[in-house]
Every structure is written in structure tokens, then in C-alpha cells.
Design a protein around this motif. Structure first.
Motif, short mmCIF file in Angstrom:
data_model
loop_
_atom_site.label_atom_id
_atom_site.label_comp_id
_atom_site.label_asym_id
_atom_site.label_seq_id
_atom_site.Cartn_x
_atom_site.Cartn_y
_atom_site.Cartn_z
N LYS A 127 -10.87 -10.55 3.31
CA LYS A 127 -10.36 -9.29 3.84
C LYS A 127 -11.36 -8.14 3.73
CE LYS A 127 -5.42 -10.29 3.42
NZ LYS A 127 -4.78 -9.71 4.63
N GLU A 144 -3.85 -7.77 11.71
CA GLU A 144 -2.61 -7.40 11.03
C GLU A 144 -2.44 -5.89 11.20
OE1 GLU A 144 -2.53 -8.58 6.90
OE2 GLU A 144 -2.76 -10.72 7.35
N GLU A 153 -0.91 -2.29 10.65
CA GLU A 153 -0.25 -1.74 9.46
C GLU A 153 -0.24 -0.20 9.47
OE1 GLU A 153 -1.44 -3.60 5.81
OE2 GLU A 153 -1.61 -5.58 6.78
N ASP A 204 -5.55 -4.71 9.17
CA ASP A 204 -6.00 -5.46 8.00
C ASP A 204 -6.58 -6.79 8.48
OD1 ASP A 204 -6.34 -6.67 5.54
OD2 ASP A 204 -4.19 -7.03 5.22
N THR A 213 2.13 -5.86 6.88
CA THR A 213 2.22 -6.10 8.32
C THR A 213 3.50 -6.84 8.67
OG1 THR A 213 0.81 -6.78 10.19
CG2 THR A 213 1.06 -8.38 8.43
N VAL A 247 -1.23 -3.95 0.53
CA VAL A 247 -0.04 -4.66 0.04
C VAL A 247 0.13 -5.91 0.90
CG1 VAL A 247 2.41 -4.50 -0.51
CG2 VAL A 247 0.98 -2.43 -0.50
MG MG Z 1 -2.11 -7.10 5.55
#
Ligand code: MG
Length: 255
Positions: free
Chosen positions: A157, A109, A111, A140, A225, A61
Motif C-alpha cells: 500500500k 479503493e 475512500e 487507497d 472503502t 483503516v
Molecule cells: Mg483501503
């Protein structure tokens, strides 16, 4: 209960963390329950691995904390903004994040990661948590320059090593227990936000995602995040801590 996947000697197995030991499980608890072999392995003698290898996908997300959406120069989307990472991006605690030569700017990031335990398709938010096996920590990792230049996010990513997961799955994690996501680079705190700041809650995300994709046992959802994302370079040690789960630690190197 904290579940680890670990190697010890030549074997890869699952165990329940009990004091300084792993109580060895007979099989993968996602599919084989919690029967034990009677064996204990000291944690100090085990190498922890990613506690789950996503069966088919990692659903992520974007911009799910308002302060992070603001630092990226926008508002949090009205509906969850979903993207996927391939399961080949997953690495475990202690593994190296490899910065690819295509990118000049890789960001962390931290998470909260949801591990799906039962097949989920068109699940209403009210029942969504019945489909959760437990929770772990994810990073992430993002090639920020490529995210911008590509216009969509799959490559930026999805590089190998861009989805560290671990160190354990907590099956009794309390979403309403005041947990925080804290990220450190070289021991310095860069992110520190409460998971209660999520714009879209875990049940809402599962409902929204499962209306699009069938979620399989072992699939993972990264829930977004908090503010404070930023770059890291080769040699950095990255830590993501979530209260009640543990600390996911990785080092970074160049390819
Ligand atoms: Mg992220």
C-alpha cells in the motif's frame, strides 16, 4: 468552503474555490489562516495539486465497511484496523498512478479522507471533530498480490503514487449528510456506498488512532472503502467521487 492547492505559472499556492475562480490565499491555510492576497486565478488556468501533503503520515483503516470486509473474505474487525502509508505515496488529481513491476494485480479503493487541522493526542471521540480541518477524497491503491504474499501491508500500500488525494478540501463537509463514495474505472461504476455504512465512525477512528500516534496538522486519515474494489490496468482512468467534495481523477500507467 473548498480549498485547493494549485500551480499557476511557476508558483504553488492555495486558493478558495469561488465560482470558476480560485481566490488566492496568502499562505497554507492549515498554518496561516484564510487571509487572501486579493488575486483571483481562473480554475481553468490552474493545475490542481494534492490539496495537502501529509506532514508525517497517512493513517488508514482496513475493512471499515462490512460489505467490503465480506468481499475480502472476513468480518469487519471489532476495533479499527490501522496501517500507514508513507507521505511519499501521495499524488494529486490528474497525476498518474504507476503500477510497479513487482505486482501483477493493483486495485483501486475509493475512500473519504480526513485532513487533521490541530495536533491530536489521546483525543476523546466527543472532541475529535475539533481536530479536523476538512475532508478530501483518497484512493487507497493496493498491490493486492503483494498484500497477500507479504503478510503485512506496508509495501503493498506504500508504493510511490499509491495515495492520490484531492481535488479539494471541503471544510464544511457534513458526515451525516448522506454522502456516498462512488468509484469508476473507465467511466463504469464499480463502487457506490454511503459513508454512513462505516463500521467505525470518523470520531471513533480519530480517538483510536490518536491514542497510538500523535496526529499532526496536515496528517490524513483514509477511512476505509465500500464493496466493489477491483483491479485496474495501464491506460485506465480511475475516478472517485464523494458527494459534496468532488471527483478525484487519475490515470494509470505501468512503470
Ligand atoms: Mg483501503
Amino acid at each position: 468552503m473548498k480549498i485547493a492547492r494549485f500551480s499557476h505559472g511557476e508558483r504553488i499556492r492555495y486558493g478558495v474555490v469561488d465560482e470558476g475562480d480560485l481566490v488566492v490565499l496568502a499562505g497554507d491555510p492549515l498554518f496561516a489562516g484564510f487571509e487572501t492576497t486579493g488575486e483571483r486565478v481562473p480554475l481553468a488556468d490552474a493545475t490542481l495539486l494534492a490539496p495537502v501533503i501529509p506532514r508525517s503520515k497517512v493513517v488508514c483503516v482496513g475493512k471499515n465497511y462490512r460489505d467490503h470486509a465480506a468481499e475480502m473474505g472476513g468480518e469487519a474487525p471489532a476495533e479499527p484496523l490501522l496501517f500507514l502509508k508513507p507521505n511519499t505515496a501521495v499524488i494529486g488529481p490528474g497525476d498518474a498512478i504507476v503500477r510497479p513491476p513487482q505486482s501483477q494485480r493493483t486495485d483501486f479503493e475509493g475512500e473519504l479522507a480526513v485532513v487533521i487541522g490541530r495536533i491530536a493526542k489521546n483525543v476523546p471521540a466527543e472532541n475529535a471533530l475539533d481536530h479536523v480541518f476538512g475532508y478530501t477524497i483518497g484512493n487507497d491503491v493496493t498491490a493486492r498480490d503483494l498484500q497477500r504474499s507479504d503478510g503485512q501491508w506496508s509495501r503493498a500500500k506504500g508504493f510511490d503514487t499509491f495515495c492520490p488525494l484531492g481535488p479539494v478540501i471541503e471544510t464544511e463537509f457534513d458526515l451525516d449528510g448522506g454522502a456516498r463514495v462512488i468509484s469508476r474505472v473507465g467511466g463504469e461504476v464499480r463502487q457506490d456506498g454511503p459513508i454512513s455504512d462505516m463500521v467505525h465512525t470518523v470520531p471513533d477512528i480519530i480517538a483510536y488512532a490518536s491514542a497510538a500516534f500523535t496526529l499532526l496538522p496536515g496528517d490524513v486519515i483514509l477511512t476505509g472503502t465500500p464493496a466493489g474494489v477491483g483491479p485496474f490496468v495501464a491506460g485506465d482512468t480511475l475516478e472517485v467521487e464523494i458527494t459534496g467534495i468532488g471527483v478525484l481523477r487519475n490515470t494509470a500507467r505501468d512503470a
